[in-house]
Design a protein around this motif. Structure first.
Motif, PDB file in Angstrom:
ATOM      1  N   SER A  36       0.849  -1.189   0.000  1.00  0.00           N
ATOM      2  CA  SER A  36       0.000   0.000   0.000  1.00  0.00           C
ATOM      3  C   SER A  36       0.884   1.237   0.000  1.00  0.00           C
ATOM      4  O   SER A  36       2.107   1.140   0.184  1.00  0.00           O
ATOM      5  CB  SER A  36      -0.897  -0.013   1.234  1.00  0.00           C
ATOM      6  N   THR A  37       0.284   2.389  -0.168  1.00  0.00           N
ATOM      7  CA  THR A  37       1.065   3.633  -0.229  1.00  0.00           C
ATOM      8  C   THR A  37       1.956   3.847   0.992  1.00  0.00           C
ATOM      9  O   THR A  37       3.149   4.132   0.835  1.00  0.00           O
ATOM     10  CB  THR A  37       0.124   4.834  -0.430  1.00  0.00           C
ATOM     11  N   PRO A  38       1.463   3.707   2.245  1.00  0.00           N
ATOM     12  CA  PRO A  38       2.360   3.924   3.385  1.00  0.00           C
ATOM     13  C   PRO A  38       3.430   2.844   3.531  1.00  0.00           C
ATOM     14  O   PRO A  38       4.402   3.036   4.269  1.00  0.00           O
ATOM     15  CB  PRO A  38       1.422   3.929   4.590  1.00  0.00           C
ATOM     16  N   ASP A  39       3.289   1.717   2.825  1.00  0.00           N
ATOM     17  CA  ASP A  39       4.259   0.625   2.913  1.00  0.00           C
ATOM     18  C   ASP A  39       5.264   0.630   1.760  1.00  0.00           C
ATOM     19  O   ASP A  39       5.978  -0.356   1.561  1.00  0.00           O
ATOM     20  CB  ASP A  39       3.538  -0.726   2.924  1.00  0.00           C
ATOM     21  N   ALA A  57      -3.881   3.250   1.886  1.00  0.00           N
ATOM     22  CA  ALA A  57      -3.654   2.655   3.197  1.00  0.00           C
ATOM     23  C   ALA A  57      -4.748   1.707   3.684  1.00  0.00           C
ATOM     24  O   ALA A  57      -4.440   0.620   4.186  1.00  0.00           O
ATOM     25  CB  ALA A  57      -3.429   3.763   4.227  1.00  0.00           C
ATOM     26  N   PRO A  58      -6.035   2.054   3.581  1.00  0.00           N
ATOM     27  CA  PRO A  58      -7.062   1.158   4.133  1.00  0.00           C
ATOM     28  C   PRO A  58      -6.947  -0.241   3.555  1.00  0.00           C
ATOM     29  O   PRO A  58      -6.815  -0.406   2.336  1.00  0.00           O
ATOM     30  CB  PRO A  58      -8.373   1.836   3.713  1.00  0.00           C
ATOM     31  N   PRO A  59      -6.983  -1.279   4.393  1.00  0.00           N
ATOM     32  CA  PRO A  59      -6.822  -2.649   3.893  1.00  0.00           C
ATOM     33  C   PRO A  59      -7.789  -3.031   2.784  1.00  0.00           C
ATOM     34  O   PRO A  59      -7.419  -3.761   1.858  1.00  0.00           O
ATOM     35  CB  PRO A  59      -7.050  -3.497   5.152  1.00  0.00           C
ATOM     36  N   LEU A  60      -9.028  -2.534   2.834  1.00  0.00           N
ATOM     37  CA  LEU A  60      -9.989  -2.866   1.793  1.00  0.00           C
ATOM     38  C   LEU A  60      -9.549  -2.365   0.423  1.00  0.00           C
ATOM     39  O   LEU A  60      -9.951  -2.906  -0.611  1.00  0.00           O
ATOM     40  CB  LEU A  60     -11.369  -2.301   2.131  1.00  0.00           C
ATOM     41  N   PHE A  87      -5.006 -11.042   7.108  1.00  0.00           N
ATOM     42  CA  PHE A  87      -5.588 -10.551   5.860  1.00  0.00           C
ATOM     43  C   PHE A  87      -6.418 -11.650   5.171  1.00  0.00           C
ATOM     44  O   PHE A  87      -7.411 -12.108   5.709  1.00  0.00           O
ATOM     45  CB  PHE A  87      -4.515  -9.972   4.942  1.00  0.00           C
ATOM     46  N   LEU A  88      -5.995 -12.111   3.989  1.00  0.00           N
ATOM     47  CA  LEU A  88      -6.797 -13.035   3.188  1.00  0.00           C
ATOM     48  C   LEU A  88      -6.388 -14.496   3.361  1.00  0.00           C
ATOM     49  O   LEU A  88      -6.832 -15.358   2.601  1.00  0.00           O
ATOM     50  CB  LEU A  88      -6.693 -12.650   1.712  1.00  0.00           C
ATOM     51  N   SER A  89      -5.580 -14.794   4.369  1.00  0.00           N
ATOM     52  CA  SER A  89      -5.000 -16.134   4.483  1.00  0.00           C
ATOM     53  C   SER A  89      -6.032 -17.219   4.741  1.00  0.00           C
ATOM     54  O   SER A  89      -5.815 -18.380   4.378  1.00  0.00           O
ATOM     55  CB  SER A  89      -3.945 -16.161   5.594  1.00  0.00           C
ATOM     56  N   GLU A  90      -7.158 -16.892   5.366  1.00  0.00           N
ATOM     57  CA  GLU A  90      -8.208 -17.882   5.624  1.00  0.00           C
ATOM     58  C   GLU A  90      -9.516 -17.486   4.931  1.00  0.00           C
ATOM     59  O   GLU A  90     -10.600 -17.807   5.415  1.00  0.00           O
ATOM     60  CB  GLU A  90      -8.425 -18.049   7.127  1.00  0.00           C
ATOM     61  N   ASN A  91      -9.385 -16.823   3.804  1.00  0.00           N
ATOM     62  CA  ASN A  91     -10.536 -16.381   3.042  1.00  0.00           C
ATOM     63  C   ASN A  91     -10.786 -17.362   1.900  1.00  0.00           C
ATOM     64  O   ASN A  91     -10.033 -17.411   0.930  1.00  0.00           O
ATOM     65  CB  ASN A  91     -10.305 -14.968   2.497  1.00  0.00           C
ATOM     66  N   GLU A 378      15.307   0.273  11.417  1.00  0.00           N
ATOM     67  CA  GLU A 378      15.535   1.618  11.962  1.00  0.00           C
ATOM     68  C   GLU A 378      15.222   2.666  10.892  1.00  0.00           C
ATOM     69  O   GLU A 378      15.681   2.576   9.755  1.00  0.00           O
ATOM     70  CB  GLU A 378      16.991   1.760  12.415  1.00  0.00           C
ATOM     71  N   GLY A 379      14.411   3.646  11.273  1.00  0.00           N
ATOM     72  CA  GLY A 379      13.991   4.684  10.345  1.00  0.00           C
ATOM     73  C   GLY A 379      12.638   4.424   9.710  1.00  0.00           C
ATOM     74  O   GLY A 379      12.073   5.318   9.066  1.00  0.00           O
ATOM     75  N   PHE A 380      12.112   3.209   9.883  1.00  0.00           N
ATOM     76  CA  PHE A 380      10.817   2.874   9.288  1.00  0.00           C
ATOM     77  C   PHE A 380       9.694   3.553  10.069  1.00  0.00           C
ATOM     78  O   PHE A 380       9.724   3.627  11.303  1.00  0.00           O
ATOM     79  CB  PHE A 380      10.611   1.360   9.287  1.00  0.00           C
ATOM     80  N   ASP A 381       8.712   4.027   9.353  1.00  0.00           N
ATOM     81  CA  ASP A 381       7.570   4.678   9.973  1.00  0.00           C
ATOM     82  C   ASP A 381       6.427   3.664  10.090  1.00  0.00           C
ATOM     83  O   ASP A 381       5.888   3.207   9.080  1.00  0.00           O
ATOM     84  CB  ASP A 381       7.117   5.872   9.120  1.00  0.00           C
ATOM     85  N   ILE A 382       6.079   3.285  11.321  1.00  0.00           N
ATOM     86  CA  ILE A 382       5.019   2.302  11.539  1.00  0.00           C
ATOM     87  C   ILE A 382       3.671   2.967  11.315  1.00  0.00           C
ATOM     88  O   ILE A 382       3.292   3.886  12.039  1.00  0.00           O
ATOM     89  CB  ILE A 382       5.093   1.721  12.965  1.00  0.00           C
ATOM     90  N   PRO A 383       2.908   2.508  10.307  1.00  0.00           N
ATOM     91  CA  PRO A 383       1.627   3.150  10.003  1.00  0.00           C
ATOM     92  C   PRO A 383       0.540   2.691  10.967  1.00  0.00           C
ATOM     93  O   PRO A 383       0.625   1.599  11.542  1.00  0.00           O
ATOM     94  CB  PRO A 383       1.340   2.683   8.574  1.00  0.00           C
TER      95      PRO A 383
END
Length: 485
Positions: A36-39, A57-60, A87-91, A378-383
């Motif tokens: 996603s964009t923040p990732d 960003a929103p998972p959907l 996420f979709l692992s058990e979908n 280090e330096g990563f921004d946790i969303p």
């Protein structure tokens, strides 16, 4: 018929995506990451062979967007999809779409996921297979029906209300008294509807001194079903695990054989293939165990089973998806280590509220017997949009005491994270608690001991402060008094 995996799209992010990519790298299998964009600067993006932006960003709009994920696989030449966990692992719908798109699904069949994804249906299947289940009532219409069930079975509070779909502690409410029943039922239905789109619930007797024990299963498409023994996952906060170990300190060898054989029998009855986990609740007072659910995916805590058995579970999932039979038998699996895992989440260790922001410093000393599954740097921004898991820390040794000792050393002296709060102080307090060291705990351990655990949090590291002072004194001695003094 065997189908060779040419390239794997990893339909996940963070720690699970990194874990899958690691095995693919070992196998020299190219990978496609989605983000996603923040990732866009996330660790799994850098590790993969290539990466595809799939939404905001929103998972959907991103990690739950099935069509975009399948299109990313097609566009980048991936012929297989691994969902990791979450996420979709058990979908079942997603698994079916992957298969119908001509791609290999690295997991169990969609039909099995569908059956096991409903707790009511899975309990029915377990009972038909002769597997003991917790006494309960399925799909009660209202609180009056629950009260009648309790009266007919001579049951008293507390009881547990659970969402019939999903997991992860969502839609799960403990009811301690009759006056709490109506609001608790409404809350469980609301959480279930919000999280899983289904407000169906079931109600079960609450096991006061319950221990959470799960059995790791590997099954191929040729009828071979093998267990990799059990894990203890009792230590939880808000019904979510934070510390796991293998083997379980709660059971003896006779009980171990019984639980593991029961798990194999159930998975064979289901017609399971790939990696999966059968979860049980062990009543330490009565010595009985009860079926809880089947997790039709790779579990977060699979790494400690890999440490004690020497197998690569992700690698086995790849082999099974390609149609290969298991190349070992049950008697070949001989655990000879003890392993401990902690989940380092970006959360306040006293309140469990999420802690988001930039990791200004992260230092981890490598240590003998340490395994790390790291999804940040280090330096990563946790969303603030996703799960708060930063990394999994695992230690192993010849016995439980050694594994705990090594984990204590990591959390106390060899790990530094700044910029966000983590669960490290709480994890350290737990593994130092006398009851944990004795193996005397239940699923209520954190709830019952939280104030005591918080009071055990270490103070500011005096050794580090002393080193800072020493460095300053050395600088003054060598260079003289700075101009600004």
């Amino acid at each position: 018929m065997n189908t060779t995996i040419r390239k794997v799209l990893v339909a996940n992010r963070g720690v699970p995506a990194v874990r899958v990519i690691q095995t693919c790298r070992d196998r020299k299998i190219p990978t496609t990451a989605v983000y996603s964009t923040p990732d866009r600067l996330a660790a799994h993006v850098f590790m993969a062979t290539d990466a595809v932006h799939i939404g905001e960003a929103p998972p959907l709009e991103s990690y739950l967007n099935m069509e975009k994920i399948i299109q990313a696989a097609r566009t980048n030449g991936a012929n297989a999809v691994h969902p990791g966990w979450g996420f979709l692992s058990e979908n079942a719908v997603f698994a079916g779409l992957v298969r119908d798109s001509g791609l290999l699904w690295i997991g169990p069949d969609p039909e099995v996921i569908q059956k096991m994804g409903d707790k009511i249906e899975s309990k029915k299947i377990a009972r038909e297979a002769g597997v003991p289940t917790v006494p309960g009532i399925d799909s009660p219409e209202d609180s009056g029906e629950i009260r009648r069930w309790m009266k007919d079975n001579d049951l008293a509070f507390p009881i547990m209300i659970k969402a019939s779909s999903g997991g992860g502690g969502k839609g799960m409410v403990k009811v301690g008294a009759d006056a709490e029943l109506e609001p608790s039922l409404a809350r469980a239905r609301s959480e279930a509807k919000k999280s899983f789109g289904n407000d169906g619930v079931l109600v079960e007797k609450y096991i006061e001194k319950g221990r959470h024990i799960e059995v790791q299963i590997i099954a191929d498409r040729h009828g071979n079903v093998i267990h990799l023994f059990e894990r203890e996952c009792t230590l939880q906060r808000r019904n979510q695990k934070i510390i796991e170990e293998a083997p379980s300190p709660s059971i003896d060898d006779e009980m171990r054989r019984s639980i593991c054989d029961t798990a194999v029998r159930l998975m064979r009855a289901i017609g399971y293939s790939s990696a999966g986990t059968v979860e049980f609740l062990f009543d330490s007072l009565s010595g009985k165990f009860y079926f809880l659910e089947v997790n039709t995916r790779l579990q977060v805590e699979h790494g400690i089973t890999e440490l004690v058995t020497g197998v690569d579970i992700v690698g086995l999932m790849l082999d099974i998806a390609q149609g290969s039979p298991l190349n070992f038998m049950q008697e070949d699996i001989r655990p000879n280590r003890w392993a401990l895992e902690v989940r380092l989440n970006a959360e306040n260790p006293a309140t469990f509220s999420p802690s988001f922001g930039t990791i200004s410093r992260m230092h981890l000393n490598l240590y003998p017997g340490l395994r790390v599954s790291q999804g940040v740097y280090e330096g990563f921004d946790i969303p603030p949009y996703y799960d708060s898991l930063m990394m999994l820390l695992m230690t192993a040794g010849p016995d439980r005491e050694t594994a705990i000792m090594k984990m204590d050393s990591i959390l106390c002296r060899n790990l530094r994270v700044e910029g966000v709060e983590t669960l490290a102080p709480l994890l350290l307090s737990i593994i130092r608690h006398p009851d944990f060291l004795r193996g005397d705990f239940s699923t209520r351990f954190i709830e019952e001991h939280l104030d005591e655990l918080v009071s055990m949090f270490p103070e500011e590291d005096s050794e580090e402060e002393a080193l800072k002072i020493a460095r300053y004194v050395t600088e003054i001695s060598a260079l003289g008094t700075p101009n600004w003094m």
